[in-house]
Design a protein around this motif. Structure first.
Motif, PDB file in Angstrom:
ATOM      1  N   MET A  58      37.378  40.018  40.868  1.00 21.21           N
ATOM      2  CA  MET A  58      38.789  40.415  40.871  1.00 21.21           C
ATOM      3  C   MET A  58      39.058  41.556  39.884  1.00 21.21           C
ATOM      4  O   MET A  58      38.468  41.592  38.810  1.00 21.21           O
ATOM      5  CB  MET A  58      39.676  39.213  40.501  1.00 21.21           C
ATOM      6  CG  MET A  58      39.740  38.146  41.592  1.00 21.21           C
ATOM      7  SD  MET A  58      40.392  36.548  40.976  1.00 21.21           S
ATOM      8  CE  MET A  58      42.024  36.991  40.404  1.00 21.21           C
TER       9      MET A  58
ATOM     10  N   ASP B 271      43.621  42.085  41.456  1.00 20.52           N
ATOM     11  CA  ASP B 271      43.918  40.919  42.308  1.00 20.52           C
ATOM     12  C   ASP B 271      44.536  39.828  41.444  1.00 20.52           C
ATOM     13  O   ASP B 271      44.149  39.646  40.293  1.00 20.52           O
ATOM     14  CB  ASP B 271      42.624  40.346  42.902  1.00 20.52           C
ATOM     15  CG  ASP B 271      41.798  41.379  43.632  1.00 20.52           C
ATOM     16  OD1 ASP B 271      41.667  41.268  44.849  1.00 20.52           O
ATOM     17  OD2 ASP B 271      41.273  42.309  42.975  1.00 20.52           O
TER      18      ASP B 271
ATOM     19  N   LYS C  57      37.661  41.115  47.488  1.00 15.77           N
ATOM     20  CA  LYS C  57      38.570  41.547  46.428  1.00 15.77           C
ATOM     21  C   LYS C  57      39.131  42.895  46.844  1.00 15.77           C
ATOM     22  O   LYS C  57      38.504  43.636  47.601  1.00 15.77           O
ATOM     23  CB  LYS C  57      37.879  41.639  45.061  1.00 15.77           C
ATOM     24  CG  LYS C  57      36.882  42.728  44.856  1.00 15.77           C
ATOM     25  CD  LYS C  57      37.366  44.138  44.644  1.00 15.77           C
ATOM     26  CE  LYS C  57      38.462  44.263  43.628  1.00 15.77           C
ATOM     27  NZ  LYS C  57      38.845  45.731  43.548  1.00 15.77           N
TER      28      LYS C  57
END
Lengths: 405, 405
Positions: free
Chosen positions: B162, B165, B190
């Motif tokens: 991530m 995100d 992601k």
């Protein structure tokens, strides 16, 4: 023979001899702000040329004005803010036509025999609604009596065409020769968002007292538009209503060479462009993207435009962030020839990327000022081009999310 | 024979038999958040396929992975957040190579003879900086010992990739047949910004325990990517690092038909796309733009993409403003065939523009919900296509103006 030229920003469409203008509040805008402008050519010539939006969805006034411009002749231009008269179907076209008829009738009553086919119509504002024609037609009758030369008429007109513009935009170029063969080219512009890819939600009227044929005007206007309004790209959007008109009264009795005319139109358009860029919606940065080392000027334009339109580049510039990787990512998706191993980028003259990789100190380049220059060298040829743009700011989002509501 | 399929969002790359994964904090991110993930295929098969960014500026890990994928075989994928290793020149490519070598060595030490050519590398983060290789290499040694099957390994990996995100994204499709011939396809993704035009700053790893040749995987992945990730367009930007990988272990001993495989990959990609869209940077609206009545599917895609990328459309949607004129202005500059007199637009199923002009009640359509559908009928043919996008909000500007600083 000494030639002198001078740009003056306090003058606009009435700087040239033979032109009168006016701007009034006709009640088209709910706010009561000025919303109707008229530019009137007293002659003796009535040569004219125009450049219009490349959008396939053309507003009714654009369709009307394109048609009348096929004659190469215009007596007057009527412009309104407060409504675009776009996507209004056949009734909208009839409204544009009726407005031109009303202007012609009012001018004829006033003593100047005029036909609707000599009247261009320009509109700007929200797309999709009919204009309040009772107010437009009453305004037309009134505005003819307000026509004035000198500075007042031009400035009033420049104010009446404003939408989200915060300042009126006008400029005049005085072309003086020692022998006394002087002539003037002036203009006004409005437009603050939706500027691109070829024109803007932009209305521009240019006037000159030079003697020039419609062909000469068309040539000068096409060249200048391509290099100026055509390379001003604020948000990648392009209006249904974009119009640039050039009218020549011949009142100076001077017929400039094509190159002098080209030069004057280019300089006035350049200056108006700078004013439009500076007043674009939500602007905090004025940005010039220059692409060098391209295989052709066209590829340089395509590459510069791709960078100018990239939301991640524009938000980084808003944050004064020298995030050059986003410039590379943006140009990498443009359909142009480039060499990833040799591409270079500089911000405000400081190299930040050399041969495709970061330069020392790249993250420390100061972008806190209001003017930012980005130069990208594609390293594959000799052609170059620049696009003017702006950052993408909170104010842009604010202004555009609340526009019609 | 009854076939049942089921999508489960609590499972990802370790849902399929034969796969282990892990995610750890290796210190690549200054924040100390997880930043290194490993997906490991225990076999017995090692077939693999990949789809990569169409950006001409490709990050070092993309160049590395494209090269190793020519074998159609992968044992492992190492992924890091905290740095894109893009625009880092030859040293950056050596870093990607060294990372793959380190993974191969660690897996070999751990008992599974592996070559660097069997290890794909994916990176995401800021463009232009070298990775802190001491931390990457130490992390590689550590992460091999953390490899786990079941739910934990997959979720840890999904978290470690991530960047901006806000939630990990994973899903698994269970394909069950009454006879017991069951197989699974799962994945993680992601990506939150820079999604377009063909892929995203998006890393996706899909795993399946089906038996499938590299060609079968490639066919399924290419088809699915075109229809899903290729039609997710958040901000018109396209990353230097976009990568989608599909690995097959064959552990189920089931060889699905090509159409079953195609269908499973498509459904998992569609679901991941929905998750990516919902978590895109600064999103307040999930928008689907559908263009119908186009002369070809390609023109429908071009037209829908032009609308999806238009800043004025996107800011209007952020403001829940049914400003359909902006949709017409946006599609009018797309290089597609349309009929301005017959074009139609509807918002959330309510017609707002019919035959190129406003429909009654158009300004009152309610767009206050989180999901908005825009349908534009070009009225010239039978083809259609949809693009998923989002609004352009204050949060988008905020997040992207502060990303690197």
């Amino acid at each position: 023979m000494t030639t002198e030229t001078k740009l003056v920003r306090t003058q606009g469409v009435t700087a040239a001899a033979g032109f009168r203008a006016a701007g009034i509040a006709a009640g088209i805008k709910a706010s009561g702000a000025p919303d109707l402008a008229l530019v009137f050519n007293e002659g003796p010539d009535y040569a004219a040329a125009g450049v219009f939006t490349s959008n396939q969805i053309k507003a009714a006034p654009v369709q009307w004005s394109q048609q009348v411009l096929t004659t190469g002749r215009l007596r007057a231009v009527i412009l309104n803010s407060g409504g675009a008269n776009a996507c209004t179907g056949a009734p909208g076209f009839q409204d544009a036509h009726a407005t031109a008829e009303a202007v012609a009738a009012a001018l004829s009553d006033w003593g100047t025999e005029t036909g609707a086919i000599e009247v261009a119509v320009c509109s700007t504002g929200l797309i999709g609604d009919r204009l309040p024609m009772d107010k437009v037609l009453a305004g037309v009758t009134e505005i003819v009596h307000e026509l004035a030369g000198g500075l007042t008429g031009g400035e009033d007109a420049a104010r009446a065409i404003m939408t989200t513009d915060t300042v009126p935009k006008q400029v005049a170029l005085h072309h003086s020769v020692a022998s006394g063969e002087n002539w003037v080219l002036g203009g006004m512009a409005k437009g603050a968002g939706m500027m691109a890819p070829s024109l803007a939600t932009m209305l521009v009227v240019l006037t000159t007292d030079a003697v020039a044929s419609p062909d000469a005007l068309r040539e000068a206007l096409n060249k200048a538009s391509t290099l100026t309004f055509g390379r001003l790209d604020i948000d990648g959007s392009c209006s249904t209503n974009d119009t640039v008109l050039l009218l020549a009264s011949g009142a100076s009795e001077i017929r400039p060479s094509q190159s002098d005319l080209d030069d004057a139109v280019l300089r006035v358009c350049e200056d108006l462009c700078t004013q439009l860029q500076a007043d674009a919606e939500g602007v905090t940065k004025r940005v010039v993207i220059t692409v060098t080392g391209a295989v052709s000027e066209q590829e340089a334009v395509v590459a510069a435009r791709a960078i100018a339109r990239d939301s991640l580049v524009k938000t980084a510039l808003f944050g004064s962030d020298p995030n050059w990787g986003r410039v590379l990512a943006a140009v990498g998706i443009a359909p142009v020839t480039l060499d990833p191993q040799r591409i270079g980028v500089s911000f405000n003259g400081s190299p930040v990327c050399i041969d495709g990789a970061g330069a020392p100190g790249a993250r420390e380049v100061d972008l806190s000022g209001e003017d930012i220059t980005v130069v990208v060298d594609l390293a594959v040829g000799d052609a170059s081009a620049s696009i003017r743009t702006t950052d993408l700011s909170h104010a842009y989002v604010e202004e555009n999310s609340a526009y019609s509501s």
